[in-house]
Scaffold this motif. Structure first.
Motif, PDB file in Angstrom:
ATOM      1  N   LEU A 186     -33.496  47.565 -81.051  1.00 20.51           N
ATOM      2  CA  LEU A 186     -32.947  48.300 -79.923  1.00 20.51           C
ATOM      3  C   LEU A 186     -33.222  47.543 -78.628  1.00 20.51           C
ATOM      4  O   LEU A 186     -34.278  46.917 -78.473  1.00 20.51           O
ATOM      5  N   SER A 187     -32.279  47.588 -77.717  1.00 19.52           N
ATOM      6  CA  SER A 187     -32.449  46.912 -76.437  1.00 19.52           C
ATOM      7  C   SER A 187     -33.374  47.721 -75.540  1.00 19.52           C
ATOM      8  O   SER A 187     -33.566  48.929 -75.736  1.00 19.52           O
ATOM      9  N   GLU A 196     -31.547  50.697 -74.172  1.00 17.63           N
ATOM     10  CA  GLU A 196     -31.473  51.835 -75.097  1.00 17.63           C
ATOM     11  C   GLU A 196     -32.805  52.582 -75.134  1.00 17.63           C
ATOM     12  O   GLU A 196     -32.839  53.819 -75.155  1.00 17.63           O
ATOM     13  N   ILE A 212     -30.769  59.929 -82.111  1.00 14.38           N
ATOM     14  CA  ILE A 212     -29.900  59.048 -81.328  1.00 14.38           C
ATOM     15  C   ILE A 212     -30.034  57.610 -81.826  1.00 14.38           C
ATOM     16  O   ILE A 212     -29.046  56.897 -82.014  1.00 14.38           O
ATOM     17  N   TRP A 213     -31.262  57.171 -82.046  1.00 17.28           N
ATOM     18  CA  TRP A 213     -31.483  55.799 -82.496  1.00 17.28           C
ATOM     19  C   TRP A 213     -30.954  55.580 -83.901  1.00 17.28           C
ATOM     20  O   TRP A 213     -30.480  54.498 -84.231  1.00 17.28           O
ATOM     21  N   GLN A 214     -31.016  56.601 -84.750  1.00 19.27           N
ATOM     22  CA  GLN A 214     -30.467  56.459 -86.094  1.00 19.27           C
ATOM     23  C   GLN A 214     -28.956  56.235 -86.041  1.00 19.27           C
ATOM     24  O   GLN A 214     -28.416  55.428 -86.797  1.00 19.27           O
ATOM     25  N   GLN A 215     -28.285  56.914 -85.127  1.00 24.41           N
ATOM     26  CA  GLN A 215     -26.843  56.699 -84.959  1.00 24.41           C
ATOM     27  C   GLN A 215     -26.563  55.271 -84.498  1.00 24.41           C
ATOM     28  O   GLN A 215     -25.651  54.610 -84.993  1.00 24.41           O
ATOM     29  N   SER A 216     -27.349  54.797 -83.559  1.00 20.80           N
ATOM     30  CA  SER A 216     -27.191  53.433 -83.059  1.00 20.80           C
ATOM     31  C   SER A 216     -27.425  52.416 -84.177  1.00 20.80           C
ATOM     32  O   SER A 216     -26.669  51.450 -84.317  1.00 20.80           O
ATOM     33  N   LEU A 217     -28.453  52.643 -84.964  1.00 20.39           N
ATOM     34  CA  LEU A 217     -28.737  51.733 -86.071  1.00 20.39           C
ATOM     35  C   LEU A 217     -27.629  51.754 -87.114  1.00 20.39           C
ATOM     36  O   LEU A 217     -27.275  50.713 -87.677  1.00 20.39           O
ATOM     37  N   GLN A 276     -24.454  52.275 -86.549  1.00 25.79           N
ATOM     38  CA  GLN A 276     -23.359  51.491 -85.983  1.00 25.79           C
ATOM     39  C   GLN A 276     -23.642  49.995 -86.118  1.00 25.79           C
ATOM     40  O   GLN A 276     -22.741  49.212 -86.447  1.00 25.79           O
ATOM     41  N   LYS A 277     -24.869  49.592 -85.890  1.00 25.89           N
ATOM     42  CA  LYS A 277     -25.235  48.181 -86.027  1.00 25.89           C
ATOM     43  C   LYS A 277     -25.133  47.733 -87.482  1.00 25.89           C
ATOM     44  O   LYS A 277     -24.688  46.619 -87.768  1.00 25.89           O
TER      45      LYS A 277
END
Length: 139
Positions: A58-59, A62, A87-92, A94-95
């Motif tokens: 994560l940046s 973020e 929120i971070w799980q969604q970002s991960l 997507q990555k």
């Protein structure tokens, strides 16, 4: 209240990293009468979360956005941590999807040899204009 050195020692990071996180507003301190930084104990949990978040890619932006939703001078509740985790799980996710797409196209790209910035599926994904235009046709 903890000094910068105590925070660094207990969290396993360098003093310079504590200062960096503070400059980036990921953590906050107060000043004592001698103008020395003092951190509340909950900063140790924040630093632990920052370190884990960085390890998973994560940046800092973020991480900061998530930490900005938490209370500044007290430990967050379990629910607040859970909301950030979601929120971070969604970002991960997507990555992961992006990495899967890149992985499936990488062999084709390396084998194609075109080195085309205008038609490359990795450099310019989902290029709708590439079917009918080349280069800076729309500028």
């Amino acid at each position: 209240m903890l000094s910068v050195g105590e925070v660094a020692k207990r969290s396993g990071i360098a003093v310079s990293a504590v200062h960096f996180y503070e400059r980036k507003q990921l953590i906050i301190s107060t000043r004592n009468q001698g103008n020395q930084r003092r951190f509340s104990r909950d900063v140790l949990r924040r630093i632990a979360v920052i370190k884990v978040a960085q390890q998973i890619g994560l940046s800092l932006e973020e991480i900061k956005a998530a930490l900005d939703t938490l209370p500044k001078h007290k430990a967050p509740t379990a629910k607040q941590w859970q909301d950030i985790s979601s929120i971070w799980q969604q970002s991960l996710q997507q990555k992961r999807e992006l990495l899967d797409k890149l992985d499936s196209k990488l062999d084709h790209c390396i084998g194609c040899g075109c080195l085309s910035m205008s038609k490359c599926h990795l450099y310019n994904p989902q290029d709708e204009q590439g079917a009918t235009h080349v280069g800076a046709a729309l500028w």
